[in-house]
Design an enzyme around this catalytic site. Structure first.
Site, PDB file in Angstrom:
ATOM      1  NE  ARG A  77      -4.452  -0.427   2.146  1.00 12.98           N
ATOM      2  CZ  ARG A  77      -5.361  -1.400   2.165  1.00 12.98           C
ATOM      3  NH1 ARG A  77      -4.986  -2.641   2.261  1.00 12.98           N
ATOM      4  NH2 ARG A  77      -6.647  -1.128   2.078  1.00 12.98           N
TER       5      ARG A  77
ATOM      6  NE  ARG B  33     -13.716  -3.582   6.246  1.00  8.15           N
ATOM      7  CZ  ARG B  33     -12.792  -3.624   5.277  1.00  8.15           C
ATOM      8  NH1 ARG B  33     -12.838  -4.600   4.376  1.00  8.15           N
ATOM      9  NH2 ARG B  33     -11.854  -2.718   5.198  1.00  8.15           N
TER      10      ARG B  33
HETATM   11  P1  AMP Z   1      -8.584  -3.770   3.535  1.00  8.14           P
HETATM   12  O1  AMP Z   1      -9.333  -4.941   4.059  1.00  8.14           O
HETATM   13  O2  AMP Z   1      -7.549  -4.156   2.510  1.00  8.14           O
HETATM   14  O3  AMP Z   1      -9.485  -2.654   3.069  1.00  8.14           O
HETATM   15  O4  AMP Z   1      -7.752  -3.166   4.785  1.00  8.14           O
HETATM   16  C1  AMP Z   1      -8.407  -2.690   5.938  1.00  8.14           C
HETATM   17  C2  AMP Z   1      -7.452  -1.913   6.821  1.00  8.14           C
HETATM   18  O5  AMP Z   1      -6.349  -2.750   7.231  1.00  8.14           O
HETATM   19  C3  AMP Z   1      -6.774  -0.715   6.157  1.00  8.14           C
HETATM   20  O6  AMP Z   1      -7.597   0.438   6.168  1.00  8.14           O
HETATM   21  C4  AMP Z   1      -5.545  -0.557   7.060  1.00  8.14           C
HETATM   22  O7  AMP Z   1      -5.880   0.014   8.319  1.00  8.14           O
HETATM   23  C5  AMP Z   1      -5.150  -2.005   7.307  1.00  8.14           C
HETATM   24  N1  AMP Z   1      -4.233  -2.497   6.241  1.00  8.14           N
HETATM   25  C6  AMP Z   1      -4.538  -3.369   5.248  1.00  8.14           C
HETATM   26  N2  AMP Z   1      -3.490  -3.573   4.436  1.00  8.14           N
HETATM   27  C7  AMP Z   1      -2.481  -2.810   4.936  1.00  8.14           C
HETATM   28  C8  AMP Z   1      -1.143  -2.568   4.540  1.00  8.14           C
HETATM   29  N3  AMP Z   1      -0.613  -3.144   3.451  1.00  8.14           N
HETATM   30  N4  AMP Z   1      -0.407  -1.708   5.284  1.00  8.14           N
HETATM   31  C9  AMP Z   1      -0.914  -1.109   6.387  1.00  8.14           C
HETATM   32  N5  AMP Z   1      -2.173  -1.278   6.810  1.00  8.14           N
HETATM   33  C10 AMP Z   1      -2.961  -2.118   6.102  1.00  8.14           C
END
Ligand code: AMP
Length: 205
Positions: free
Chosen positions: A85, A151
């Site tokens: 990310r 969520r």
């Molecule tokens: P997602 O399910 O991919 O939308 O991720 C949900 C949350 O998890 C994000 O908003 C971040 O808080 C955390 N997160 C997910 N992937 C990452 C990453 N690669 N680096 C840091 N935080 C992450």
């Protein structure tokens, strides 16, 4: 095959991953899921992580990078959904020979509508939408029959923050992977079936 999926929050990365897994038997590596799992266990680490996630901020690399690397280790047929990310995270996996990076491009207003109606099953494995992809029985997952929930980071304030983070930190990756000749762009604002059809063409190319 090693694939990276990039897209703003609500761009459909999870839905596309689910379909690719069913059809091509990829391993699904999603830091978001790994982190949510840790939070749900209520460990000290989980409590720390939760603060960042609920605000819509990125979780610091020290909690993310090693666990993702551990999951990747020894695997060569996977989708990385939500990692990297940031440019720094991309540099952490430089030695991996990634085959394709698929960017799901979706305008912000479409994504806000999607996220406000998104519901997930209690163990986070399946995703629905109140309007566009309702479960057969309201509030219950079709597959594992658990209760559907929203969520915490899908609330309007957290969504706004996740967008800010996406634009500031993740957007630069689009150029980064374009320069490496790995990037394919898919219009993620189309109907889910059409999005998947376009993604599939790239995967099979
Ligand atoms: P997602 O399910 O991919 O939308 O991720 C949900 C949350 O998890 C994000 O908003 C971040 O808080 C955390 N997160 C997910 N992937 C990452 C990453 N690669 N680096 C840091 N935080 C992450």
């Amino acid at each position: 095959m090693k694939i990276i999926l990039i897209g703003p929050p609500g761009s459909g990365k999870g839905t596309v991953s689910e379909k690719l897994i069913n059809e091509f038997h990829f391993e699904h590596i999603s830091p978001g899921e790994i982190l949510r799992d840790e939070v749900s266990k209520g460990t000290m680490l989980g409590i720390e992580i939760k603060k960042y996630m609920e605000k819509g901020d990125l979780v610091p690399d020290k909690f993310v990078v090693e666990s993702v690397k551990l999951k990747i280790k020894g695997r060569d047929h996977f989708i990385l959904d939500g990692f990297p990310r940031t440019i720094e995270q991309a540099q952490q996996i430089k030695e991996l020979s990634i085959d394709k990076v698929i960017y799901l491009e979706v305008p912000e207003e479409v994504v806000v509508e999607r996220l406000s109606g998104r519901r997930i099953c209690n163990n986070g494995a399946h995703t629905y939408h109140l309007k566009y992809l309702p479960s057969k029985k309201a509030g219950v997952c079709d597959i594992d029959k658990t209760v559907l929930i929203q969520r915490k980071d899908d609330t309007p304030k957290a969504v706004q923050e996740r967008f800010k983070v996406f634009h500031e930190k993740t957007n630069p990756l689009i150029d980064y992977f374009k320069k490496k000749g790995l990037l394919s762009i898919v219009n993620g604002a189309q109907e889910p079936e059409k999005v998947y059809k376009d993604v599939k063409k790239i995967v099979k190319r």
